[in-house]
Design a protein around this motif. Structure first.
Motif, PDB file in Angstrom:
ATOM      1  N   ASP A   1      47.095  50.542  31.304  1.00  0.00           N
ATOM      2  CA  ASP A   1      47.214  49.133  30.953  1.00  0.00           C
ATOM      3  C   ASP A   1      46.366  48.291  31.907  1.00  0.00           C
ATOM      4  OD1 ASP A   1      48.641  46.348  31.358  1.00  0.00           O
ATOM      5  OD2 ASP A   1      49.282  47.093  29.401  1.00  0.00           O
ATOM      6  N   ALA A   2      45.418  47.538  31.348  1.00  0.00           N
ATOM      7  CA  ALA A   2      44.469  46.780  32.164  1.00  0.00           C
ATOM      8  C   ALA A   2      45.165  45.726  33.014  1.00  0.00           C
ATOM      9  CB  ALA A   2      43.421  46.121  31.263  1.00  0.00           C
ATOM     10  N   GLN A   3      46.212  45.116  32.477  1.00  0.00           N
ATOM     11  CA  GLN A   3      46.928  44.071  33.213  1.00  0.00           C
ATOM     12  C   GLN A   3      47.630  44.641  34.442  1.00  0.00           C
ATOM     13  OE1 GLN A   3      49.474  41.755  30.708  1.00  0.00           O
ATOM     14  NE2 GLN A   3      50.391  40.604  32.384  1.00  0.00           N
ATOM     15  N   ILE A   4      48.265  45.791  34.287  1.00  0.00           N
ATOM     16  CA  ILE A   4      48.947  46.428  35.419  1.00  0.00           C
ATOM     17  C   ILE A   4      47.927  46.899  36.452  1.00  0.00           C
ATOM     18  CG2 ILE A   4      50.379  48.388  36.115  1.00  0.00           C
ATOM     19  CD1 ILE A   4      51.808  48.188  33.437  1.00  0.00           C
ATOM     20  N   CYS A   5      46.815  47.454  35.989  1.00  0.00           N
ATOM     21  CA  CYS A   5      45.761  47.902  36.909  1.00  0.00           C
ATOM     22  C   CYS A   5      45.256  46.744  37.761  1.00  0.00           C
ATOM     23  CB  CYS A   5      44.601  48.509  36.124  1.00  0.00           C
ATOM     24  SG  CYS A   5      44.964  50.085  35.337  1.00  0.00           S
TER      25      CYS A   5
ATOM     26  N   THR B   1      35.897  41.391  34.572  1.00  0.00           N
ATOM     27  CA  THR B   1      35.515  42.610  33.865  1.00  0.00           C
ATOM     28  C   THR B   1      36.462  42.922  32.712  1.00  0.00           C
ATOM     29  OG1 THR B   1      34.516  43.512  35.877  1.00  0.00           O
ATOM     30  CG2 THR B   1      35.069  45.080  34.138  1.00  0.00           C
ATOM     31  N   VAL B   2      37.766  42.743  32.931  1.00  0.00           N
ATOM     32  CA  VAL B   2      38.731  43.112  31.886  1.00  0.00           C
ATOM     33  C   VAL B   2      39.164  41.928  31.029  1.00  0.00           C
ATOM     34  CG1 VAL B   2      39.626  45.071  33.176  1.00  0.00           C
ATOM     35  CG2 VAL B   2      40.706  42.831  33.448  1.00  0.00           C
ATOM     36  N   SER B   3      38.713  40.715  31.360  1.00  0.00           N
ATOM     37  CA  SER B   3      39.176  39.539  30.619  1.00  0.00           C
ATOM     38  C   SER B   3      38.860  39.594  29.123  1.00  0.00           C
ATOM     39  CB  SER B   3      38.621  38.256  31.247  1.00  0.00           C
ATOM     40  OG  SER B   3      37.206  38.261  31.280  1.00  0.00           O
ATOM     41  N   PRO B   4      37.660  40.057  28.696  1.00  0.00           N
ATOM     42  CA  PRO B   4      37.450  40.157  27.245  1.00  0.00           C
ATOM     43  C   PRO B   4      38.431  41.116  26.573  1.00  0.00           C
ATOM     44  CG  PRO B   4      35.353  40.250  28.407  1.00  0.00           C
ATOM     45  CD  PRO B   4      36.429  40.384  29.440  1.00  0.00           C
ATOM     46  N   LYS B   5      38.763  42.209  27.257  1.00  0.00           N
ATOM     47  CA  LYS B   5      39.713  43.169  26.682  1.00  0.00           C
ATOM     48  C   LYS B   5      41.109  42.569  26.607  1.00  0.00           C
ATOM     49  CE  LYS B   5      41.404  47.905  27.148  1.00  0.00           C
ATOM     50  NZ  LYS B   5      41.277  49.191  27.882  1.00  0.00           N
TER      51      LYS B   5
ATOM     52  N   ILE C   1      49.346  36.521  31.252  1.00  0.00           N
ATOM     53  CA  ILE C   1      48.018  36.750  31.830  1.00  0.00           C
ATOM     54  C   ILE C   1      47.474  35.463  32.436  1.00  0.00           C
ATOM     55  CG2 ILE C   1      45.617  37.353  31.315  1.00  0.00           C
ATOM     56  CD1 ILE C   1      46.691  39.194  29.112  1.00  0.00           C
ATOM     57  N   LEU C   2      47.611  34.363  31.709  1.00  0.00           N
ATOM     58  CA  LEU C   2      47.001  33.107  32.146  1.00  0.00           C
ATOM     59  C   LEU C   2      47.687  32.505  33.370  1.00  0.00           C
ATOM     60  CD1 LEU C   2      46.286  31.408  28.686  1.00  0.00           C
ATOM     61  CD2 LEU C   2      44.749  32.779  30.112  1.00  0.00           C
TER      62      LEU C   2
END
Length: 395
Positions: free
Chosen positions: A367-371, A231-235, A307-308
């Motif tokens: 922050d999407a990554q922390i979420c 869901t958040v990968s494009p962002k 991220i990766l």
């Protein structure tokens, strides 16, 4: 005694098993441009994933019990036909609301394929270990599809238009519909004689089996992690780091390599360690990836590898969970595999819906990554408690 089936049937099962993954991943590279087309935020377009998983989850409750009673073949054919129609509607949708409805119904149709394929693996497998090995093969096929789909979708977005991704799905499903009508055999030779009026009792028997529910819960937590990332990968990758649609698609190759590696390793270790201990290993690995996501989000370092790398770790852990949890749960109901498959798909996709919905609702505020990392850590704690119960219960 189990009947031996041809290699071509096994290949068809594997390819049809990948249809839900294809339908989720092929249009991911187009999400930012779809948001511009519909003049909405990216978070709103991301809800198409949520509606798909909700349809998949709810639809799961119906197809499995039907296939137990009337056979797998008619359910596969009907599901394929319905999925083809909804893919066409998604292709020609005039607005986002119609797309939401089409994606919901597409999920309903494709779960008929997925839950029936899961029951078919029981039909053609003599025991839980064989089923786990079959599951490992399916576990390799899905990441390959998940890698190919966004790459293909990225090039479709670059050279054509986002609608063509759904047009491709329509044609792809249509091919398997024709195959199913002409060649797909009936694998359920021990049809359930119980009338449909006993369906609620059958659901209760499956759902209130604590061992089955425990296996199912671990899978739901893992799928929640996967759909949370999708869901958040494009962002994270396209908006934050500016990856092109086709470059975004290629990042899914990392997912493929990680899941294939862990699925292969799982198939080699299953006889030595057993499914429950491998499940525990998978849960620990996902927890480690969650901590990595959180640390990467907190550090004042702007690097796509933050991220990766945890993504690969997370997916590697899932490779130990999906085949083992499925085999452990489904082997408990040899006479009721369709119903068990329906409940299994319902709960696991409900987990995916929750993960996707939660991330969509908070990623535009925090922050999407922390979420994502926090979500994985919470799931790990639940998963460890659940697997500990399974191990203790068998000892």
């Amino acid at each position: 005694m189990k009947k031996q089936y041809s290699v071509s049937l096994v290949v068809a099962i594997v390819l049809m098993w990948t249809l839900p993954a294809m339908s989720t991943d092929i249009y991911l590279p187009s999400l930012p441009n779809m948001a511009k087309y519909f003049d909405v935020t990216l978070s709103e377009v991301q809800l198409t994933i949520f509606f798909y998983t909700m349809g998949f989850s709810i639809g799961a409750l119906f197809f499995g019990p039907i296939s137990d009673r009337i056979g797998r073949r008619p359910v596969v054919i009907a599901s394929m036909a319905f999925s083809a129609i909804t893919s066409l509607v998604a292709c020609i949708t005039p607005n986002l609301t119609v797309l939401f409805i089409a994606r919901f119904l597409q999920g309903v149709g494709l779960v008929g394929v997925a839950s029936t394929m899961r029951a078919i693996t029981k039909d053609v497998s003599p025991d839980a270990a064989s089923m786990a090995k079959f599951g490992a093969i399916l576990g390799i096929a899905v990441p390959i599809a998940s890698a190919v789909a966004p790459i293909l979708g990225g090039y479709i977005e670059r050279f054509f238009y986002w609608r063509m991704s759904f047009a491709f799905l329509f044609v792809y499903i249509l091919i398997f519909l024709v195959y199913s009508i002409k060649k797909f055999p009936e694998t359920n030779h021990e049809k359930l004689e119980r009338p449909f009026k006993y369906l609620l009792k059958d659901y209760k028997e499956v759902l209130f089996n604590r061992t089955f529910f425990s296996y199912n819960l671990v899978t739901a937590m893992s799928l929640s992690a996967m759909y949370g990332y999708l869901t958040v990968s494009p962002k994270l990758l396209q908006v934050k780091y500016g990856l092109s649609p086709e470059a975004f698609g290629y990042t899914n190759l990392l997912v493929t390599v990680s899941l294939i590696a862990s699925s292969f390793l799982n198939s080699k270790l299953i006889n030595r360690f057993g499914i429950d201990r491998l499940l525990k290993i998978g849960v620990y690995i996902i927890g480690f990836s969650g901590m990595f996501f959180v640390i990467g989000g907190v550090l004042p370092i702007d690097s796509i590898y933050l991220i990766l790398v945890p993504l690969c770790i997370m997916v590697f852990g899932c490779g130990f969970i999906f085949p083992n949890a499925s085999a452990g749960g489904m082997s408990l109901f040899p006479k009721n595999a369709g119903t068990a498959g329906a409940v299994y798909a319902f709960i696991q996709m409900l987990g995916g819906s929750i993960g996707s919905g939660l991330i969509s609702s908070v990623s535009h505020r925090f922050d999407a990554q922390i979420c994502l990392g926090v979500l994985l850590i919470i799931q790990t704690l639940i998963g460890l408690y659940t697997v500990s119960y399974l191990i203790k219960n068998k000892e």
